[in-house]
Design an enzyme around this catalytic site. Structure first.
Site, PDB file in Angstrom:
ATOM      1  N   CYS A   1       0.829  -1.217   0.000  1.00 27.08           N
ATOM      2  CA  CYS A   1       0.000   0.000   0.000  1.00 27.08           C
ATOM      3  C   CYS A   1       0.860   1.262   0.000  1.00 27.08           C
ATOM      4  O   CYS A   1       0.347   2.358  -0.168  1.00 27.08           O
ATOM      5  CB  CYS A   1      -0.921   0.032   1.231  1.00 27.08           C
ATOM      6  SG  CYS A   1      -0.020   0.364   2.768  1.00 27.08           S
TER       7      CYS A   1
ATOM      8  N   ASN B   1     -18.304   5.669 -11.900  1.00 26.43           N
ATOM      9  CA  ASN B   1     -19.570   4.950 -11.909  1.00 26.43           C
ATOM     10  C   ASN B   1     -19.629   4.001 -13.108  1.00 26.43           C
ATOM     11  O   ASN B   1     -19.827   2.802 -12.963  1.00 26.43           O
ATOM     12  CB  ASN B   1     -20.703   5.988 -11.979  1.00 26.43           C
ATOM     13  CG  ASN B   1     -22.048   5.356 -11.771  1.00 26.43           C
ATOM     14  OD1 ASN B   1     -22.130   4.165 -11.506  1.00 26.43           O
ATOM     15  ND2 ASN B   1     -23.093   6.111 -11.905  1.00 26.43           N
TER      16      ASN B   1
ATOM     17  N   LEU C   1     -20.123  16.568 -10.011  1.00 18.71           N
ATOM     18  CA  LEU C   1     -21.404  16.876  -9.356  1.00 18.71           C
ATOM     19  C   LEU C   1     -22.557  16.344 -10.196  1.00 18.71           C
ATOM     20  O   LEU C   1     -23.455  15.658  -9.695  1.00 18.71           O
ATOM     21  CB  LEU C   1     -21.508  18.404  -9.174  1.00 18.71           C
ATOM     22  CG  LEU C   1     -22.813  18.927  -8.571  1.00 18.71           C
ATOM     23  CD1 LEU C   1     -23.013  18.367  -7.171  1.00 18.71           C
ATOM     24  CD2 LEU C   1     -22.806  20.455  -8.521  1.00 18.71           C
ATOM     25  N   GLY C   2     -22.533  16.640 -11.504  1.00 15.37           N
ATOM     26  CA  GLY C   2     -23.624  16.187 -12.386  1.00 15.37           C
ATOM     27  C   GLY C   2     -23.697  14.675 -12.445  1.00 15.37           C
ATOM     28  O   GLY C   2     -24.770  14.084 -12.429  1.00 15.37           O
TER      29      GLY C   2
ATOM     30  N   ASN D   1     -22.801  12.569 -10.159  1.00 13.65           N
ATOM     31  CA  ASN D   1     -23.335  12.041  -8.903  1.00 13.65           C
ATOM     32  C   ASN D   1     -24.861  12.139  -8.880  1.00 13.65           C
ATOM     33  O   ASN D   1     -25.555  11.220  -8.451  1.00 13.65           O
ATOM     34  CB  ASN D   1     -22.720  12.804  -7.725  1.00 13.65           C
ATOM     35  CG  ASN D   1     -22.990  12.118  -6.403  1.00 13.65           C
ATOM     36  OD1 ASN D   1     -24.103  12.130  -5.909  1.00 13.65           O
ATOM     37  ND2 ASN D   1     -21.963  11.495  -5.834  1.00 13.65           N
TER      38      ASN D   1
ATOM     39  N   ALA E   1      -0.281 -11.398   3.776  1.00 10.12           N
ATOM     40  CA  ALA E   1      -0.708 -12.798   3.610  1.00 10.12           C
ATOM     41  C   ALA E   1      -1.640 -13.233   4.734  1.00 10.12           C
ATOM     42  O   ALA E   1      -2.734 -13.716   4.499  1.00 10.12           O
ATOM     43  CB  ALA E   1       0.513 -13.701   3.556  1.00 10.12           C
TER      44      ALA E   1
ATOM     45  N   PHE F   1      -5.484 -18.301  13.979  1.00  8.53           N
ATOM     46  CA  PHE F   1      -5.795 -19.724  13.762  1.00  8.53           C
ATOM     47  C   PHE F   1      -6.725 -20.325  14.818  1.00  8.53           C
ATOM     48  O   PHE F   1      -6.366 -21.261  15.524  1.00  8.53           O
ATOM     49  CB  PHE F   1      -4.478 -20.507  13.730  1.00  8.53           C
ATOM     50  CG  PHE F   1      -4.565 -21.805  12.975  1.00  8.53           C
ATOM     51  CD1 PHE F   1      -4.826 -21.797  11.621  1.00  8.53           C
ATOM     52  CD2 PHE F   1      -4.402 -23.033  13.597  1.00  8.53           C
ATOM     53  CE1 PHE F   1      -4.901 -22.985  10.906  1.00  8.53           C
ATOM     54  CE2 PHE F   1      -4.483 -24.231  12.897  1.00  8.53           C
ATOM     55  CZ  PHE F   1      -4.726 -24.193  11.543  1.00  8.53           C
TER      56      PHE F   1
ATOM     57  N   GLN G   1       3.876  -4.913  14.504  1.00  5.72           N
ATOM     58  CA  GLN G   1       3.061  -6.128  14.514  1.00  5.72           C
ATOM     59  C   GLN G   1       1.915  -6.006  15.520  1.00  5.72           C
ATOM     60  O   GLN G   1       0.795  -6.438  15.270  1.00  5.72           O
ATOM     61  CB  GLN G   1       3.932  -7.335  14.898  1.00  5.72           C
ATOM     62  CG  GLN G   1       4.870  -7.775  13.799  1.00  5.72           C
ATOM     63  CD  GLN G   1       4.119  -8.382  12.635  1.00  5.72           C
ATOM     64  OE1 GLN G   1       3.542  -9.450  12.732  1.00  5.72           O
ATOM     65  NE2 GLN G   1       4.072  -7.672  11.531  1.00  5.72           N
TER      66      GLN G   1
ATOM     67  N   GLU H   1       0.735 -13.137  15.949  1.00  4.15           N
ATOM     68  CA  GLU H   1      -0.700 -13.383  16.089  1.00  4.15           C
ATOM     69  C   GLU H   1      -1.363 -12.927  17.395  1.00  4.15           C
ATOM     70  O   GLU H   1      -2.506 -12.491  17.380  1.00  4.15           O
ATOM     71  CB  GLU H   1      -0.976 -14.891  15.926  1.00  4.15           C
ATOM     72  CG  GLU H   1      -0.575 -15.433  14.583  1.00  4.15           C
ATOM     73  CD  GLU H   1      -0.597 -16.955  14.548  1.00  4.15           C
ATOM     74  OE1 GLU H   1      -1.372 -17.493  13.764  1.00  4.15           O
ATOM     75  OE2 GLU H   1       0.145 -17.582  15.327  1.00  4.15           O
TER      76      GLU H   1
END
Length: 1275
Positions: free
Chosen positions: A99, A244, A329-330, A332, A744, A860, A1140, A1207
């Site tokens: 990301c 859209n 705008l239009g 939407n 993952a 898990f 983590q 975890e």
């Protein structure tokens, strides 16, 4: 240019220009991974504008005259890195890194427009970027260093914060030093290309036309031409932002032969003011509309800008910054979505449209008649909206907008509303009122009858209580309405009217509330993730970034559309006739075994005669491009014969005894006898929904045949490289390479192996390289997630709070194959959590159903197991009328202890975490403050909870606790380390680099880790169970120690020499400079017949205290503060470990309060992307988020006395759930409801609101189960 469908910028950057930094995460503008910056020159004002946008939705045809900047363009390690890239990396804001380029570009675009942003600007800029690893705090920390406001406490870490009304100090300097950052110098940014300025200044605009195989794209240059085009092609859509039409083409397969793009028609962008209000061009982006209104508000008296302010508020929550920057705008208004956020406000505010067609111009009011049906308005097909009139409000007029959505930002609304009331001068009598709702039917609806009940009457309780009843009758939703949540939506309509009432009463009276980190003594220093900089510059290579090879094919899967059926026919002839399609792979093509065996059950790689869930893989189409493969897959015809009685829910499975064996039982003491002797008994049950992994990088792989002796190179995003060596080809011919994964969380182990097998068959059959990268929707449909559970418990306890006996039954929904459903064992092994219950019995079963198979997911089974136990303890506290934390303390393990499976351990550090958490969180004082707050507030309630955890580390299957490493020292002194662990963002390579650095006594800069591959370290175990660092760290240490000892004689001869000179001397003395390392982990076992064993090496302990504030009318909540104390021994790398902890906590917060998977009654997953499935975003981070590592803790069982941390903390997200439950209990007490009540997980706003049982919720008649077909199953 050949157009299959409008080519998107994303595909250009990746294929033609080879810029792979921009990442493809969802394809629908929902995750922000593909964010880029678009710059345009405005000839009228001679200025350059910059804005962020989603490359996956940006049509190339529309970028004529624009400059696009990708993450590579702002800095790289080869030239210089940009301050944004540096700060996100060094603040530890990049874990898996998928990301990061999007985060960098969102922040970069903000800084180009505003070099000194406020904290509000930053959180708004990042609201459309999702991250699944970090928990966002470090990303915001890195970006916060750009704030220049001396007065913003969040920027300089002083005292109480203006933004959150809570004291917040910033001591994260422990983790990075902001003094060493490069300064931001706006003069050094890339200039806008002068030739584009020249083109814009001199250009005589002409019509642009692009033609493709099945589509034409026309961009007219004038309004006249646009009107003519639309008149002769009334069905052609107008595309401005493609937010859209784009997803419709992409996800629904809609085909438009002609698309008209009016982005260069100047009249659509004009803004004019009149004495009555302002005309805004319909082509203006939502961001432009918002900043225009923000500029106008201070210029006029408050009474004239009521509507403007309501619009600004709704525009702030609509979509994300990237979407608002391009959506118009239009567009939407004309999409006329039923849950549109703007249309109710515009309609309630009496706005009107100016429309044009060949017949001339006319004005159309936005009134109840305007919205005709789903996606349709009263306008004729050939009419074009030119501008929108937004009127000034009058004295005595109030406009308010409210919305409730599954997540506060970047989320479609569940229900949205706007209400306007106009009072006669100086009185409470209503002259005019309009109320519009979105999300209450196929269109935006007007509550006309309710308005009629209010007009000409005084605004008082009597009038309003009549209005509630009218509204209840007026807005009815059938119980099976699309979108479900029917009772919640109906309840919201009443709650919103009540909220409006509270604000109006307030106005009539006038007329007539981040972060604290402490890090222990650095055994391990907080070293930055070793790839963070490359991830921030977009240079880090993920599986799909590997360049295309000559003749490479793309594979797209064809999946079942039935949940339980025989396959009666498979016709691929039409697919094979399509252009570019090379072959279709079916089960017949698989050489050798067509099934894989797990835990004694066979699972087909490709279904041959029968399917057992929607989304099961049947065949795969390979073609020369992704687009051709998709068309081929759509052309495959499969005929089915449905089989009777599919099983979807746990209840259906238990009724039919549809289970995967073995079912497990564990007991200690005698529960039945103990139940006879206790003071009180209580029975309860709780359901917990599943969870989608939502790793940012979807399942990705590339299989390349070498061309001789059936040798293959496999590049795959997997946690377990060894598992891809399948297909009856000897493992020595198949090398699997894993550079890194974009996340993952357990979802890239078993499922990835099956996908890689299918891709390998295609490569083997065609003898060409084959790439398979799943679309987000396919990934969510095919790969399954966390097991949902239903649990029932019976508990016996004494009046003093001691729990003497408990009997718990767990049922998990495993789906159609066994996969990793062995997690029922881990569920039972953790069912004691922190509590010493003398008589304990647990039973667990995995139910076999016709849903896609669920699989391993961080934790898990433990997050499900302990949730049930903690809910049971909570119920005991409620029955006894005592604080839950007291009941928890009374029942905790104390002194030398033995678990229910006869494993001895010391709970000392667990109790230390608990006590320290109470002190750090100032628990008792804040608990009293919460109770006081609740006495003073009727519709807002606060709740608090503190929760412990004891989590077993390592695999109970002993053979998995082993690891190996290979370390080479080269003649120049550089060191190459490989080991069996895979890097998915958890920082394992960074920690291995630290281990090697310590053992060889050389700086980390001399050590490189390239990838994990099966030809360097064979027979690896999966990187899972929080055991990756424990196992591989020991193997790397072992190899490095061997090498260090080999160099000993050389060092003795030349004690003052350098590392390089020693290595060189060793080479000439013929000393081997390469060594393997091995770690034989602990011999763990569990004997289920004797119900005893030692399944774990040691425990990681922690405690978490959370406080939330709940809006009882909507169920909306905000986490006010979170304090976590974790015992992780002596951390190898505190910054990685804190990352983590925060990431796992936020993932848990998602699991227990936000993320909801919805299945249709026929077993189809509805929630197949970020627009329907909400993971936590920046807006969900607790306002104060404090993480503390327990000091002076040692762990003899793992490397350097550290502990596994991947975890355990995920479960602590449940403390938010229990804090919400605590707040709900306070709300119920107001309605006279006391005693235990059920609240299932996730505690979404819908569930929390209905559980509060306010007078509005109680007005909604409940639908009788069985009298209708629900929109979604309760899984």
């Amino acid at each position: 240019h050949q157009l299959q469908r409008p080519k998107l910028l994303m595909s250009l950057t990746v294929t033609s220009v080879r810029l792979t930094g921009t990442k493809y995460g969802c394809g629908g503008g929902g995750c922000g991974a593909c964010t880029v910056m678009v710059s345009r020159y405005q000839p009228a004002t001679k200025t350059i504008i910059h804005y962020s946008a989603n490359a996956c939705l940006l049509p190339l045809c529309q970028l004529h005259g624009a400059a696009v900047t990708t993450v590579e363009g702002i800095g790289s390690t080869k030239t210089r890195i940009h301050p944004v890239q540096e700060r996100i990396a060094k603040a530890h804001g990049s874990q898996c890194g998928f990301c990061t380029p999007g985060m960098v570009m969102s922040m970069y675009a903000l800084l180009r427009n505003k070099p000194h942003p406020t904290m509000e600007d930053i959180t708004q800029a990042l609201a459309g970027n999702l991250c699944r690893c970090t928990g966002y705090r470090p990303i915001v920390d890195g970006c916060r260093t750009f704030c220049q406001e001396a007065n913003c406490c969040q920027a300089n870490g002083a005292g109480d914060c203006c933004l959150n009304g809570e004291g917040s100090t910033d001591e994260s300097e422990h983790l990075f030093d902001k003094e060493e950052f490069l300064p931001l110098d706006p003069t050094q940014e890339l200039i806008f290309p002068p030739e584009l300025i020249l083109m814009a200044e001199t250009g005589n605009p002409e019509t642009l036309t692009f033609c493709g195989e099945r589509m034409r794209w026309v961009s007219p240059a004038s309004l006249e031409e646009l009107v003519q085009l639309k008149a002769s092609n009334p069905k052609a859509p107008l595309v401005m932002g493609n937010t859209n039409i784009g997803p419709d083409i992409k996800f629904k397969g809609v085909l438009h032969p002609l698309i008209i793009s009016p982005t260069r028609v100047m009249e659509l962008f004009e803004v004019t003011q009149t004495p009555q209000g302002v005309w805004v061009g319909a082509g203006c982006s939502l961001s432009e509309v918002r900043s225009l209104l923000q500029k106008l508000v201070p210029q006029f008296p408050e009474e004239k800008t009521e509507l403007f302010r309501a619009l600004i508020q709704q525009l702030g929550n609509l979509g994300s910054q990237q979407i608002r920057n391009v959506a118009s705008l239009g567009g939407n208004i004309m999409s006329a979505y039923p849950n549109s956020d703007l249309n109710p406000v515009l309609a309630a505010g009496n706005c009107k449209l100016s429309v044009i067609s060949t017949g001339g111009r006319r004005e159309v009011p936005l009134n109840p008649d305007f919205f005709v049906s789903f996606g349709k308005t009263i306008l004729k097909p050939e009419e074009i909206v030119v501008s929108v009139f937004v009127p000034f409000s009058r004295k005595g007029e109030f406009v308010r907008a409210f919305r409730q959505a599954p997540r506060k930002e970047s989320s479609f609304a569940t229900v949205t509303t706007a209400m306007r009331v106009f009072f006669s001068e100086g009185s409470r009598v209503v002259r005019d009122v309009s109320i519009y709702y979105g999300g209450m039917g196929p269109t935006t609806v007007s509550a006309t009858k309710t308005c009629a009940a209010l007009v000409t009457r005084p605004w008082d309780d009597e009038t309003l209580s009549r209005a509630y009843d009218v509204l209840l009758d007026e807005l009815v939703l059938p119980p099976s309405a699309p979108g479900g949540k029917v009772e919640f939506r109906r309840s919201l309509t009443l709650s919103f009217l009540f909220k409006f009432n509270l604000e109006v009463l307030q106005k009539l009276r006038e007329m007539v509330g981040l972060q604290f980190l402490s890090v222990q003594d650095p055994v391990g220093r907080p070293i930055m993730h070793r790839s963070a900089i490359s991830q921030a510059t977009g240079e880090a290579v993920y599986c799909d970034d590997i360049p295309r090879t000559d003749g490479e094919l793309f594979l797209v899967l064809v999946t079942s559309s039935r949940a339980h059926a025989k396959i009666t026919g498979l016709d691929v002839s039409e697919a094979l006739r399509l252009p570019g399609v090379v072959d279709v792979i079916t089960a017949k093509d698989i050489p050798g075994k067509k099934v894989r065996t797990m835990f004694g059950y066979h699972e087909e790689l490709l279904a041959e005669s029968e399917v057992s869930c929607i989304g099961q893989m049947i065949c795969a189409v390979v073609a020369d491009t992704r687009a051709h493969a998709k068309r081929g897959a759509a052309a495959v015809k499969i005929s089915y014969e449905d089989l009777p009685d599919p099983v979807f829910t746990i209840e259906e499975a238990t009724e039919k005894s549809s289970f995967f064996e073995p079912r497990r039982v564990i007991r200690r003491g005698n529960v039945t006898e103990a139940f006879e002797t206790v003071d009180q008994l209580y029975e309860g049950e709780i359901r917990m929904g599943g969870q989608e992994h939502f790793y940012m990088e979807t399942q990705s792989m590339l299989v390349v045949p070498v061309g001789e002796e059936t040798e293959f190179k496999v590049y795959v995003s997997t946690q377990w490289p060894t598992s891809t060596q399948t297909l009856d080809i000897p493992s020595n011919r198949v090398t699997c390479h894993v550079k890194r994964m974009g996340g993952a969380f357990g979802g890239k182990v078993t499922k990835t192996a099956v996908l890689a097998s299918i891709t390998s068959v295609a490569a083997w059959k065609t003898n060409r390289a084959v790439r398979c990268v799943l679309e987000r929707g396919e990934d969510m449909l095919i790969t399954g997630g966390r097991h949902p559970i239903l649990a029932k418990y019976k508990v016996g306890f004494m009046n003093d709070g001691r729990i003497v006996a408990a009997d718990i039954e767990y049922y998990t929904n495993a789906g159609n194959t066994v996969d990793e459903s062995v997690l029922v064992e881990k569920i039972l092994l953790h069912m004691d959590n922190a509590y010493n219950i003398p008589n304990l019995q647990g039973r667990a079963a995995a139910c076999r159903t016709n849903l896609p198979s669920n699989t391993a997911f961080r934790g898990f089974g433990v997050p499900q197991s302990i949730m049930v136990v903690e809910n049971m303890v909570n119920d005991v506290a409620v029955v006894l009328g005592r604080p839950a934390d007291q009941i928890r303390e009374i029942n905790m393990y104390k002194g030398p202890s033995v678990t229910h499976y006869k494993f001895e351990f010391s709970p000392e550090n667990m109790l230390r975490c608990w006590e320290e958490c109470k002190v750090k969180a100032d628990y008792s004082a804040r608990r009293r403050a919460v109770d006081q707050f609740n006495q003073q507030n009727r519709w807002k309630k606060r709740g608090m909870s503190i929760i412990p955890i004891k989590y077993g580390i390592a695999f109970a299957e002993s053979f998995l606790n082993q690891a190996a490493a290979l370390v080479h020292i080269y003649k120049d002194g550089s060191v190459l380390v490989t080991h069996g662990g895979t890097e998915m963002g958890q920082g394992i390579h960074t920690k291995m680099q630290q281990v090697a650095s310590r053992e060889l006594r050389i700086p980390p800069s001399k050590i490189y880790i390239s990838e994990t591959s099966t030809n360097t370290v064979p027979n690896t175990c999966p990187s899972a169970a929080s055991f990756g660092t424990d196992a591989n760290g020991m193997a790397v240490k072992n190899a490095c120690q061997t090498l260090y000892q080999r160099l000993e004689p050389v060092r003795q001869k030349d004690p003052k020499g350098s590392w390089e000179s020693w290595v060189n001397a060793a080479f000439f003395e013929k000393i081997s400079l390469s060594a393997t390392g091995f770690y034989r982990g602990p011999d763990l076992y569990m004997d289920w017949d004797k119900m005893e064993g030692q399944p774990y090496a040691y425990f990681t302990f922690g405690a978490c205290c959370c406080e939330v504030e709940l809006d009882c009318l909507t169920g909306d909540y905000r986490t006010v503060r979170t304090d976590i104390v974790v015992d992780i021994g002596r951390s190898v790398n505190p910054s990685v470990d804190i990352g983590q902890i925060e990431g796992a906590f936020m993932q848990g917060l998602g699991l227990y309060t936000l993320e909801e998977l919805k299945f249709s009654p026929s077993g189809l997953l509805y929630t197949r992307g970020p627009s329907q499935y909400k993971i936590p975003a920046v807006c969900d981070v607790p306002l104060r988020f404090n993480v503390y590592l327990l000091s002076d803790s040692h762990n003899p069982h793992a490397i350097y006395s550290s502990k596994g941390i991947g975890e355990p903390v995920l479960f602590l997200g449940s403390s938010v759930f229990f804090a919400i439950k605590d707040a709900v209990a306070a709300a119920r007490a107001e309605s006279g409801l006391v005693g235990p009540f059920s609240l299932d997980s996730p505690a979404t706003p819908e569930r929390a609101c209905l559980a509060c049982a306010s007078l509005f919720t109680q007005k909604i008649p409940a639908s009788k189960p069985g009298s209708y077909k629900p929109w979604a199953l309760n899984i």
